[in-house]
Design a protein around this motif. Structure first.
Motif, PDB file in Angstrom:
ATOM      1  N   LEU A 311       0.827  -1.205   0.000  1.00  0.00           N
ATOM      2  CA  LEU A 311       0.000   0.000   0.000  1.00  0.00           C
ATOM      3  C   LEU A 311       0.861   1.255   0.000  1.00  0.00           C
ATOM      4  O   LEU A 311       0.614   2.208  -0.755  1.00  0.00           O
ATOM      5  N   PHE A 312       1.879   1.256   0.869  1.00  0.00           N
ATOM      6  CA  PHE A 312       2.719   2.439   0.996  1.00  0.00           C
ATOM      7  C   PHE A 312       3.551   2.674  -0.262  1.00  0.00           C
ATOM      8  O   PHE A 312       3.683   3.815  -0.727  1.00  0.00           O
ATOM      9  N   ASP A 313       4.136   1.596  -0.825  1.00  0.00           N
ATOM     10  CA  ASP A 313       4.867   1.727  -2.089  1.00  0.00           C
ATOM     11  C   ASP A 313       3.987   2.391  -3.139  1.00  0.00           C
ATOM     12  O   ASP A 313       4.413   3.314  -3.855  1.00  0.00           O
ATOM     13  N   ALA A 314       2.760   1.898  -3.254  1.00  0.00           N
ATOM     14  CA  ALA A 314       1.849   2.404  -4.278  1.00  0.00           C
ATOM     15  C   ALA A 314       1.547   3.880  -4.079  1.00  0.00           C
ATOM     16  O   ALA A 314       1.549   4.667  -5.043  1.00  0.00           O
ATOM     17  N   ALA A 315       1.287   4.258  -2.820  1.00  0.00           N
ATOM     18  CA  ALA A 315       0.976   5.659  -2.549  1.00  0.00           C
ATOM     19  C   ALA A 315       2.174   6.552  -2.839  1.00  0.00           C
ATOM     20  O   ALA A 315       2.029   7.659  -3.389  1.00  0.00           O
ATOM     21  N   GLU A 316       3.366   6.084  -2.471  1.00  0.00           N
ATOM     22  CA  GLU A 316       4.578   6.874  -2.716  1.00  0.00           C
ATOM     23  C   GLU A 316       4.873   7.007  -4.204  1.00  0.00           C
ATOM     24  O   GLU A 316       5.271   8.075  -4.676  1.00  0.00           O
ATOM     25  N   LEU A 317       4.676   5.937  -4.954  1.00  0.00           N
ATOM     26  CA  LEU A 317       4.888   6.015  -6.397  1.00  0.00           C
ATOM     27  C   LEU A 317       3.866   6.943  -7.041  1.00  0.00           C
ATOM     28  O   LEU A 317       4.210   7.774  -7.887  1.00  0.00           O
ATOM     29  N   GLY A 318       2.610   6.820  -6.635  1.00  0.00           N
ATOM     30  CA  GLY A 318       1.587   7.709  -7.169  1.00  0.00           C
ATOM     31  C   GLY A 318       1.869   9.155  -6.857  1.00  0.00           C
ATOM     32  O   GLY A 318       1.701  10.040  -7.712  1.00  0.00           O
ATOM     33  N   ARG A 319       2.311   9.431  -5.619  1.00  0.00           N
ATOM     34  CA  ARG A 319       2.639  10.807  -5.229  1.00  0.00           C
ATOM     35  C   ARG A 319       3.793  11.341  -6.060  1.00  0.00           C
ATOM     36  O   ARG A 319       3.752  12.489  -6.546  1.00  0.00           O
ATOM     37  N   ALA A 320       4.836  10.521  -6.243  1.00  0.00           N
ATOM     38  CA  ALA A 320       5.995  10.973  -7.020  1.00  0.00           C
ATOM     39  C   ALA A 320       5.610  11.297  -8.458  1.00  0.00           C
ATOM     40  O   ALA A 320       6.055  12.304  -9.026  1.00  0.00           O
ATOM     41  N   LEU A 321       4.784  10.467  -9.062  1.00  0.00           N
ATOM     42  CA  LEU A 321       4.360  10.715 -10.441  1.00  0.00           C
ATOM     43  C   LEU A 321       3.493  11.960 -10.537  1.00  0.00           C
ATOM     44  O   LEU A 321       3.585  12.721 -11.517  1.00  0.00           O
ATOM     45  N   ALA A 322       2.672  12.210  -9.525  1.00  0.00           N
ATOM     46  CA  ALA A 322       1.838  13.414  -9.521  1.00  0.00           C
ATOM     47  C   ALA A 322       2.673  14.670  -9.350  1.00  0.00           C
ATOM     48  O   ALA A 322       2.344  15.732  -9.901  1.00  0.00           O
ATOM     49  N   GLU A 323       3.773  14.568  -8.598  1.00  0.00           N
ATOM     50  CA  GLU A 323       4.629  15.726  -8.363  1.00  0.00           C
ATOM     51  C   GLU A 323       5.517  16.048  -9.563  1.00  0.00           C
ATOM     52  O   GLU A 323       6.002  17.177  -9.691  1.00  0.00           O
ATOM     53  N   HIS A 324       5.738  15.066 -10.446  1.00  0.00           N
ATOM     54  CA  HIS A 324       6.599  15.271 -11.621  1.00  0.00           C
ATOM     55  C   HIS A 324       5.863  14.810 -12.883  1.00  0.00           C
ATOM     56  O   HIS A 324       6.300  13.882 -13.572  1.00  0.00           O
ATOM     57  N   PRO A 325       4.749  15.460 -13.212  1.00  0.00           N
ATOM     58  CA  PRO A 325       3.941  14.985 -14.335  1.00  0.00           C
ATOM     59  C   PRO A 325       4.658  15.043 -15.681  1.00  0.00           C
ATOM     60  O   PRO A 325       4.314  14.274 -16.589  1.00  0.00           O
ATOM     61  N   GLU A 326       5.648  15.913 -15.799  1.00  0.00           N
ATOM     62  CA  GLU A 326       6.356  16.057 -17.069  1.00  0.00           C
ATOM     63  C   GLU A 326       7.714  15.373 -17.066  1.00  0.00           C
ATOM     64  O   GLU A 326       8.447  15.449 -18.057  1.00  0.00           O
ATOM     65  N   ASP A 327       8.074  14.740 -15.953  1.00  0.00           N
ATOM     66  CA  ASP A 327       9.398  14.112 -15.852  1.00  0.00           C
ATOM     67  C   ASP A 327       9.279  12.823 -15.029  1.00  0.00           C
ATOM     68  O   ASP A 327       9.650  12.768 -13.866  1.00  0.00           O
ATOM     69  N   ARG A 328       8.752  11.808 -15.671  1.00  0.00           N
ATOM     70  CA  ARG A 328       8.516  10.552 -14.962  1.00  0.00           C
ATOM     71  C   ARG A 328       9.804   9.896 -14.495  1.00  0.00           C
ATOM     72  O   ARG A 328       9.824   9.213 -13.461  1.00  0.00           O
ATOM     73  N   GLU A 329      10.883  10.063 -15.226  1.00  0.00           N
ATOM     74  CA  GLU A 329      12.130   9.426 -14.814  1.00  0.00           C
ATOM     75  C   GLU A 329      12.650  10.004 -13.504  1.00  0.00           C
ATOM     76  O   GLU A 329      13.179   9.280 -12.657  1.00  0.00           O
ATOM     77  N   THR A 330      12.489  11.296 -13.308  1.00  0.00           N
ATOM     78  CA  THR A 330      12.843  11.889 -12.019  1.00  0.00           C
ATOM     79  C   THR A 330      11.970  11.307 -10.919  1.00  0.00           C
ATOM     80  O   THR A 330      12.448  10.963  -9.833  1.00  0.00           O
ATOM     81  N   ALA A 331      10.681  11.156 -11.204  1.00  0.00           N
ATOM     82  CA  ALA A 331       9.764  10.577 -10.228  1.00  0.00           C
ATOM     83  C   ALA A 331      10.148   9.145  -9.884  1.00  0.00           C
ATOM     84  O   ALA A 331      10.210   8.761  -8.705  1.00  0.00           O
ATOM     85  N   LEU A 332      10.444   8.346 -10.896  1.00  0.00           N
ATOM     86  CA  LEU A 332      10.792   6.944 -10.659  1.00  0.00           C
ATOM     87  C   LEU A 332      12.112   6.814  -9.915  1.00  0.00           C
ATOM     88  O   LEU A 332      12.265   5.957  -9.037  1.00  0.00           O
ATOM     89  N   GLY A 333      13.073   7.663 -10.267  1.00  0.00           N
ATOM     90  CA  GLY A 333      14.357   7.616  -9.578  1.00  0.00           C
ATOM     91  C   GLY A 333      14.235   7.935  -8.103  1.00  0.00           C
ATOM     92  O   GLY A 333      14.807   7.241  -7.250  1.00  0.00           O
ATOM     93  N   ALA A 334      13.467   8.972  -7.777  1.00  0.00           N
ATOM     94  CA  ALA A 334      13.273   9.344  -6.375  1.00  0.00           C
ATOM     95  C   ALA A 334      12.507   8.255  -5.636  1.00  0.00           C
ATOM     96  O   ALA A 334      12.852   7.897  -4.491  1.00  0.00           O
ATOM     97  N   TYR A 335      11.479   7.713  -6.260  1.00  0.00           N
ATOM     98  CA  TYR A 335      10.696   6.641  -5.647  1.00  0.00           C
ATOM     99  C   TYR A 335      11.571   5.429  -5.350  1.00  0.00           C
ATOM    100  O   TYR A 335      11.526   4.864  -4.247  1.00  0.00           O
ATOM    101  N   GLU A 336      12.386   5.006  -6.321  1.00  0.00           N
ATOM    102  CA  GLU A 336      13.176   3.795  -6.135  1.00  0.00           C
ATOM    103  C   GLU A 336      14.251   3.960  -5.081  1.00  0.00           C
ATOM    104  O   GLU A 336      14.500   3.024  -4.290  1.00  0.00           O
ATOM    105  N   GLN A 337      14.895   5.104  -5.010  1.00  0.00           N
ATOM    106  CA  GLN A 337      15.928   5.289  -3.987  1.00  0.00           C
ATOM    107  C   GLN A 337      15.337   5.202  -2.593  1.00  0.00           C
ATOM    108  O   GLN A 337      15.915   4.569  -1.693  1.00  0.00           O
ATOM    109  N   ALA A 338      14.188   5.800  -2.396  1.00  0.00           N
ATOM    110  CA  ALA A 338      13.518   5.688  -1.097  1.00  0.00           C
ATOM    111  C   ALA A 338      13.044   4.259  -0.860  1.00  0.00           C
ATOM    112  O   ALA A 338      13.129   3.744   0.266  1.00  0.00           O
ATOM    113  N   LEU A 339      12.543   3.616  -1.907  1.00  0.00           N
ATOM    114  CA  LEU A 339      12.073   2.233  -1.805  1.00  0.00           C
ATOM    115  C   LEU A 339      13.195   1.305  -1.358  1.00  0.00           C
ATOM    116  O   LEU A 339      13.005   0.464  -0.467  1.00  0.00           O
TER     117      LEU A 339
END
Length: 377
Positions: A311-339
């Motif tokens: 649940l938490f992974d999903a919420a964090e990934l969704g939040r990251a993608l919402a915060e970087h709508p034009e730069d998904r790779e930045t969102a994924l990179g930040a999500y994975e490092q925290a993950l």
């Protein structure tokens, strides 16, 4: 066929991600191998934690609806010795810090929160491949394919998507759960119902344990743990329920009958649930356009955190993608490092908890864990 965000797996993690994205106005499609939401039972009770599972449901806008699903009194915990002696009897204190719900009810809440057509049922993944940098193709058993600019593997322990990122595969941890059910237990199985109490029962010795939880409608859902090679379990005659229960119960000869009844009186054929885990430090190099969450990313021995982490992974990934709508790779990179940091710590704790529950020092180590003495800060 092309899709912007493709999620593989309609478990709790995949559905939560789809819901959080929907809350932020981001479309996604979930592909699930099962033919329908009622194709199989969805597991037992879950305690949804204040520090990860509940904030994830809040991010999905579903916390209040979730509270309506909570089964009151199920936070009670009992630990018994093999002879039935009560070693610990903690009633539900009413604080609701670990509210218990049934997994199937929570999954239904998530499904009902999504726009119609979000989940595509009957889509079993047979292959995944990169088609160009940042884009992947998923093949399904019905011959169809989908190409996507963002592929999320929420497909559990045996994730197909994980092969795009990692060569790691889950390994057997040496213990298998044998799952049984007793229905209408207060009337039909009163001794077992009394032993279990209002919530959870644990009766461990080194290498084996009888565990059960009271679900809704007077159902007792038991998991009998045995440390043995998978080959030993392969010799059990599961198509013959009587022979199977007798063989398993033999491992608990001399235990109190109210405990062994959770095996011998099962109203269902025993089901084997071998336990697997990924490496504690499992991680991967960033690959454009694909990531993982939940058990696909960090499968660990069960300790009550698996669903909460998904649940938490999903919420964090969704939040990251919402915060970087034009730069998904930045969102994924930040999500994975925290993950990676989070999941390594949780996997280490899960391995330690597993030893406390089933290792050579149980039940003392389990009692320490439940009373706080065995939990690291």
């Amino acid at each position: 066929m092309s899709a912007p965000i493709t999620i593989i797996g309609a478990g709790l993690g995949g559905l939560t991600l789809a819901r959080v994205l929907h809350v932020h106005g981001i479309p996604a499609t979930v592909y699930e191998a099962e033919p329908s939401p009622t194709a199989r039972t969805q597991g037992g009770m879950l305690d949804i934690h204040e520090h990860n599972g509940q904030p994830a449901l809040a991010a999905a806008g579903l916390l209040e609806q979730f509270r309506d699903l909570v089964l009151e009194g199920r936070e009670a915990t009992r630990v018994l010795a093999p002879d039935g002696t009560v070693l610990l009897d903690e009633p539900d204190d009413g604080t609701g810090t670990r509210p218990e719900v049934q997994r199937g009810d929570l999954r239904r809440l998530l499904l009902d929160s999504l726009p119609e057509g979000t989940v595509r049922w009957g889509h079993k993944v047979t292959g995944v491949r990169a088609v160009e940098p940042g884009r992947h193709e998923v093949s399904f058993a019905d011959g169809s394919t989908v190409r996507t600019g963002l592929l999320v593997g929420a497909d559990g322990a045996w994730s197909r998507v994980r092969s795009l990122l990692s060569e790691a595969t889950p390994e057997y941890v040496g213990t298998t759960f044998v799952e049984t059910y007793l229905f209408d237990a207060d009337t039909r199985h009163p001794a077992a119902a009394k032993a279990v109490g209002d919530g959870a029962l644990l009766a461990p010795v080194p290498g084996k344990s009888i565990q059960a939880h009271r679900e809704s409608g007077g159902t007792l859902h038991a998991y009998v743990a045995l440390a043995a090679p998978q080959e030993w379990f392969a010799e059990i005659d599961l198509p013959d329920p009587a022979a199977a229960t007798e063989r398993i119960a033999r491992e608990f000869h001399g235990w109190a009958p109210e405990l062994t009844a959770l095996i011998t009186d099962s109203d269902t054929t025993p089901a084997l649930r071998p336990l697997f885990a990924l490496p504690i430090e499992h991680r991967w190099q960033r690959v454009a356009g694909v990531t993982l969450l939940g058990d696909a990313a960090h499968l660990s021995p069960p300790n009550g955190e698996g669903a909460n982490l998904a649940l938490f992974d999903a919420a964090e990934l969704g939040r990251a993608l919402a915060e970087h709508p034009e730069d998904r790779e930045t969102a994924l990179g930040a999500y994975e490092q925290a993950l990676f940091t989070r999941s390594a710590a949780e996997a280490l704790e899960a391995a330690a908890d597993f030893q406390r529950c089933f290792g050579e020092n149980t039940p003392d180590s389990l009692l320490d864990l439940l009373t706080g003495a065995g939990r690291t800060a």
